[in-house]
Design an enzyme around this catalytic site. Structure first.
Site, PDB file in Angstrom:
ATOM      1  CB  SER A   1     -34.673   0.027 -13.895  1.00  0.00           C
ATOM      2  OG  SER A   1     -35.681  -0.792 -14.420  1.00  0.00           O
TER       3      SER A   1
ATOM      4  CG  HIS B   1     -37.579   2.951 -17.332  1.00  0.00           C
ATOM      5  ND1 HIS B   1     -38.091   2.810 -16.058  1.00  0.00           N
ATOM      6  CD2 HIS B   1     -36.639   1.975 -17.456  1.00  0.00           C
ATOM      7  CE1 HIS B   1     -37.505   1.798 -15.452  1.00  0.00           C
ATOM      8  NE2 HIS B   1     -36.604   1.273 -16.274  1.00  0.00           N
TER       9      HIS B   1
END
Length: 424
Positions: free
Chosen positions: A190, A386
């Site tokens: 990320s 995620h």
């Protein structure tokens, strides 16, 4: 003092509001079969497991690493602008150094908290890499400065841009100095990808210090994220008087709220799913107290604001101020976009369909703009989200096996190591 207390109360109320809004948005029923209605007494094995989980939720990263039998070290690095960063190391003297960099509201803990049978840092250590775990400025391990007070506003005047141009270069140079290698391997999750791409586009000389970049769920392009309820809620928050006055975020409030009762814990899990993508199948509910013990690790409000800016503008660019300040800083009304073509590190990208923060089409658009993309991998599970890149029960089979395959095509030699062949 009264004003500070008022801000803290309003922050906690906001987090309650945010959790409830996200739960309502998903319009999903809480899963009843996640409850344990058994009245049976715990076995000795269950008691030991619960004790270990409680212990892991409270241990610092170096002590957590040592608990599982790996050689742990703590290192401190000072950036060019005075921030003192902590790095955790799983030492393997003489082995190829490998830097793992965390995402937003995360820390070095993200790569170790799921234990030696799941977490990536342990896996790579088992494959004889010298593991270095970074901690960006402002998180719980890097809240120090040569002259700024972490309790003061000046300390928090940074975004992920500064992490990219100051923190990562300082950590990389330190690793190379200590190990006497000339290049490292790198993995980012990320924001750990965001900051890497900032570094390599703004300081192209660092392309030569990295053998290969493994980018998991890269938070770079975000045109498909604008309608996310979390982003909308955060945008409204920062438009408010209280939101604009906050310099630091997510440093303990969720731990307080989510740990109050069984029900608030379940609500928090659903809130996390509403942010990152829902995947109960791969989520280890028993480990949530450990996650809660290490997340969130603290973050500057400006980092969050910066992500909101690139989502709303559709441009991957430095932080945008007023027109007059932008002219002073950038000589333009808007900050110029980062040039991804300058990123010449061979980059392999890992992404997923159910990632609500990094949409597949955005990742694929980013991939096309990189200076040297060498392959991309869409995780073969439609529910993969995620945070599953770090937390999923089967992440080793679903992601890390592919990563090892890519790394296995890299032959290391001390010094300017690396001849590799990777199919695109």
């Amino acid at each position: 003092m009264h004003l500070i207390k008022l801000f803290n109360i309003k922050k906690i109320l906001f987090y309650f509001f945010l959790i409830n809004c996200l739960i309502k948005f998903t319009k999903l029923q809480l899963i009843d079969d996640e409850e344990d209605d058994s009245n049976e007494e715990e076995t000795q094995e269950e008691k030991a497991e619960r004790k270990s989980i409680t212990e892991d939720s409270n241990l610092s990263v170096d002590k957590l690493i040592a608990k599982y039998g790996y050689p742990a070290e703590v290192h401190h690095v000072t950036t060019e602008d005075g921030y003192i960063l902590t790095m955790h190391r799983i030492r393997k003297v003489g082995a190829q150094p490998f830097l793992l960099q965390h995402g937003l509201v995360d820390s070095s803990a993200g790569y170790v908290i799921m234990g030696p049978n799941i977490s990536l840092a342990y896996l790579l250590a088992d494959y004889n890499y010298d593991i270095w775990l970074g901690n960006a400025r402002g998180n719980r391990y890097s809240r120090n400065h040569t002259f700024l007070d972490p309790e003061g506003e000046k300390f928090w005047e940074f975004s992920w841009h500064e992490i990219g141009i100051y923190d990562l270069p300082a950590m990389i140079d330190y690793i190379l100095k200590i190990t006497r290698y000339k290049r490292i391997q790198y993995i980012g999750h990320s924001q750990g990808c965001t900051t890497f791409f900032v570094m390599c586009s703004m300081k192209p000389e660092y392309n030569e210090k990295v053998i290969m970049m493994q980018a998991m769920a890269p938070a770079v392009y975000a045109s498909e994220t604008e309608d996310h309820p979390y982003i909308r809620a955060m945008g409204l928050y920062f438009n408010s008087l209280v939101g604009s006055a906050i310099t630091e975020m997510f440093n303990g409030e969720f731990r307080f709220l989510c740990g109050m009762t069984e029900e608030t814990e379940r609500l928090c899990i659903e809130a996390v799913f509403a942010i990152v993508g829902r995947n109960w199948k791969e989520f280890n509910r028993k480990m949530f107290p450990v996650i809660l013990g290490h997340y969130p690790a603290g973050v500057a409000a400006k980092q969050v604001k910066h992500f909101i800016q690139i989502i709303k503008s559709g441009r991957f660019a430095p932080y945008s101020y007023s027109n007059s300040k932008n002219y002073a800083l950038y000589k333009e009304r808007e900050p110029p976009a980062y040039n991804l073509s300058l990123i010449t590190v061979p980059t392999y990208v890992y992404y997923s369909t159910n990632d609500l923060l990094c949409h597949p089409s955005d990742v694929e658009d980013m991939y096309k703009d990189l200076g040297r993309p060498i392959g991309k991998y869409l995780v073969p599970m439609k529910e993969f989200n995620h945070m599953d890149f770090l937390w999923a029960l089967n992440v080793r089979r679903l992601v890390y096996s592919k990563m090892l395959q890519v790394l296995g095509k890299t032959k290391h030699r001390k010094g300017n190591a690396a001849a590799y062949t990777v199919n695109t």
